[in-house]
Design a protein around this motif. Structure first.
Motif, mmCIF file in Angstrom:
data_model
loop_
_atom_site.group_PDB
_atom_site.id
_atom_site.type_symbol
_atom_site.label_atom_id
_atom_site.label_comp_id
_atom_site.label_asym_id
_atom_site.label_seq_id
_atom_site.Cartn_x
_atom_site.Cartn_y
_atom_site.Cartn_z
ATOM 1 N N GLU A 1 0.833 -1.205 0.000
ATOM 2 C CA GLU A 1 0.000 0.000 0.000
ATOM 3 C C GLU A 1 0.869 1.258 0.000
ATOM 4 N N LYS B 1 3.830 1.517 -1.357
ATOM 5 C CA LYS B 1 4.362 1.665 -2.715
ATOM 6 C C LYS B 1 3.295 2.215 -3.667
ATOM 7 N N TYR B 2 2.045 1.801 -3.476
ATOM 8 C CA TYR B 2 0.965 2.323 -4.310
ATOM 9 C C TYR B 2 0.792 3.832 -4.080
ATOM 10 N N LYS B 3 0.851 4.236 -2.796
ATOM 11 C CA LYS B 3 0.721 5.666 -2.482
ATOM 12 C C LYS B 3 1.887 6.457 -3.091
ATOM 13 N N GLU C 1 1.118 6.970 -6.678
ATOM 14 C CA GLU C 1 0.121 8.037 -6.823
ATOM 15 C C GLU C 1 0.781 9.411 -6.752
ATOM 16 N N LEU D 1 5.909 0.455 -8.999
ATOM 17 C CA LEU D 1 4.875 -0.586 -9.080
ATOM 18 C C LEU D 1 5.423 -1.862 -9.706
ATOM 19 N N ARG E 1 0.094 -8.058 -6.507
ATOM 20 C CA ARG E 1 -0.537 -6.854 -7.046
ATOM 21 C C ARG E 1 -2.059 -6.919 -6.905
ATOM 22 N N LYS F 1 -6.262 -2.534 -7.981
ATOM 23 C CA LYS F 1 -6.002 -1.106 -8.209
ATOM 24 C C LYS F 1 -4.559 -0.871 -8.656
ATOM 25 N N ILE F 2 -3.640 -1.724 -8.209
ATOM 26 C CA ILE F 2 -2.247 -1.619 -8.662
ATOM 27 C C ILE F 2 -2.161 -1.992 -10.136
#
Length: 576
Positions: A114, A116-118, A121, A136, A144, A147-148
């Motif tokens: 999470e 890494k996803y932020k 973004e 990513l 994954r 949403k990733i």
């Protein structure tokens, strides 16, 4: 009897308080407290455990993300990941002590994925797509989340990595078979509609009232192959179904398709229907504003822009609409600024690229305009107006050969329809050698669509060159039988002047100005007619005054230059 002694409850640590505030959405409070605690930790490294420091860094970064301080957030997320890496190493070296207080903390650690996803973004908000892809890509495929994969698919598509994008979109659909935007993503990358439909067949059969989905996929498959006619018919069949009647998204798609097909009247009608159903609608309003501006309805464009800005100034559409108002008011520098602002908000806004390209072209900065039209073509390869803008630039810079190559490519790629035939004919009209070919192409276009305004305008231009005014008048009257258009009325006025039908010519100029009060050429035509009448009246009333006579000669000399201005035909491409 005295009450039985109770086991004392474990008091919450300060980090747990921060976690609870973060979960409650108290971002400003989290930012203040976590900032103070991180300073304390820096001054005394033993104050918090590695896992607690990791949590504080993540929660602090989240609060920065919420405040849109993306670069600062990336810095703190990076520190958190470094702390997590150190934590993982120590957990491997030192086995668990079984301490009861460490167990809840280890279970509540923020997800590294999470984080890494932020970070990704943040990078996308900073326009650093390569860094977003890199972060990513570092997540193993099995870890994954949908949403990733969706973010990766969109980033790959933007970067031109189509194969990787298709793989990621398919993974989204495998996990979430009703992810409609992922379906649109696959269709936009030339994946066959039948293949996409096969990925949703099980869910359609297992859930009631989803039988429309296969038709929906078919419709948008036609959209992305540029088959506007079949796309319109398929969406109309969907929209007529009682359960999907008055769906704003379907109406918006229909409006856009009519626009692409050159049917501006029906496009405006569908946009108005969608707007009535959803007064806060933003999507597609940039195209709607452009169509209104082209019709000379600048007051309506101004009102639309104000309304959209009241809804949101963080979308490209209000800026594009305001830019269209400036462009058609001949304020090209302002249109350029507004187009650039729209692109800054959404680099994928095709209408913003067309607006900025057209403004640059009209300011004489043709090479810069070409770059913007090429980017618009990359984003929307099935939209003819993108090619029209580029060809207009080639013609403006006398690059007729490049314009001819591009027009031929469009003709072959998008098929022989009234629009592509007219576009090719427009380029042929620029070369004396290909005049006959232009005539053949325009006749074919008008056979397919007798009411297609651009084809009528170009055919009238050709007849004017050949001085076949009676044929031109018949053509224009026929085109105006079922529609009313400012340019057609104005050109009819010009043709009527050529055959000495002055009174009706004035009527046509007046009708043109009633449709578009800002049409300069109609105004010049009308003023010329009035000037030609007034000297005659003056001569009859005051034939004694020699000075008056000399004044008339001056007026007539001036009217010759004006006649040259209003005799020029307007060119019809892109934003013009």
């Amino acid at each position: 009897f005295p009450p039985a002694p109770c086991r004392p409850l474990r008091s919450m640590s300060v980090v747990e308080h921060v976690r609870e505030m973060a979960a409650a959405g108290l971002h400003s409070n989290v930012r203040l407290l976590s900032g103070l605690l991180l300073t304390m930790s820096g001054n005394n490294p033993e104050l918090f455990s590695p896992s607690q420091k990791y949590q504080l860094l993540v929660y602090h970064a989240d609060s920065l993300f919420h405040d849109k301080e993306y670069r600062n957030a990336v810095s703190k997320y990076t520190m958190a990941l470094q702390q997590k890496k150190a934590l993982s190493k120590t957990s491997k070296v030192r086995p668990s002590t079984g301490n009861a207080t460490s167990t809840p903390q280890s279970q509540c650690l923020p997800s590294e994925i999470e984080v890494k996803y932020k970070m990704a973004e943040c990078y996308t908000m900073l326009k650093q797509d390569k860094d977003a892809i890199a972060i990513l890509d570092g997540i193993p495929s099995r870890q994954r989340t949908p949403k990733i994969n969706m973010m990766l698919a969109n980033l790959y598509k933007k970067a031109g990595q189509e194969r990787s994008s298709v793989t990621s979109y398919k993974e989204v659909l495998r996990q979430c078979p009703l992810a409609l935007d992922a379906i649109l993503g696959l269709l936009s990358l030339s994946v066959k509609g039948a293949e996409v439909a096969s990925m949703t067949i099980n869910i359609i059969q297992s859930i009631p009232n989803l039988d429309w989905l296969s038709v929906w996929i078919k419709a948008y498959a036609f959209v992305h192959t540029g088959d506007n006619t079949r796309a319109i018919n398929t969406i109309c069949s969907l929209e007529k179904k009682s359960l999907l009647r008055d769906n704003v998204d379907l109406l918006g798609s229909l409006a856009d398709l009519y626009f692409r097909a050159g049917d501006n009247k029906n496009s405006i009608l569908k946009f108005e229907q969608a707007q009535m159903l959803d007064p806060y609608l933003i999507k597609g309003m940039d195209v709607y504003g452009y169509l209104l501006a082209r019709e000379g309805r600048l007051e309506d464009v101004e009102n639309l822009g104000c309304r959209l800005f009241n809804i949101s100034d963080q979308h490209a559409e209000p800026w594009v609409v305001s830019g269209c108002h400036s462009f058609y008011s001949k304020r090209y520098s302002r249109a350029l600024y507004l187009g650039a602002k729209a692109i800054q908000l959404n680099s994928n806004s095709v209408q913003a690229l067309l607006l900025k390209g057209a403004a640059l072209r009209n300011m004489g900065r043709v090479q810069e305009a070409i770059i913007h039209f090429r980017e618009a073509i990359r984003l929307a390869p099935c939209r003819l107006d993108c090619y029209e803008g580029l060809i207009e630039c080639y013609l403006a810079s006398n690059s007729i050969r490049e314009a001819m190559v591009m027009a031929n490519n469009v003709y072959k790629t998008l098929g022989a329809n009234a629009q592509t035939l007219t576009l090719l004919a427009t380029v042929c009209l620029e070369d004396p050698v290909t005049q006959e070919k232009a005539k053949t192409l325009l006749d074919k276009a008008l056979t397919q669509r007798p009411d297609y305004i651009k084809a009528v305008v170009k055919k009238a231009e050709l007849l004017s060159r050949e001085q076949k005014y009676e044929d031109g008048i018949a053509l224009l009257r026929n085109a105006l039988a079922n529609q009313s258009d400012c340019v057609l009325h104005r050109i009819l006025g010009d043709f009527l002047v050529a055959v000495n039908e002055y009174q009706e010519a004035m009527d046509q100029y007046s009708i043109a100005l009633s449709l578009d009060p800002n049409d300069q050429k109609s105004l010049e035509g009308l003023q010329k007619m009035e000037k030609e009448e007034s000297p005659t009246d003056a001569t009859q009333e005051e034939d004694v005054d020699d000075m008056e006579g000399s004044g008339e000669e001056g007026d007539l000399e001036g009217s010759d230059s004006e006649a040259a201005q209003w005799a020029d035909q307007e060119q019809w491409f892109g934003m013009q």
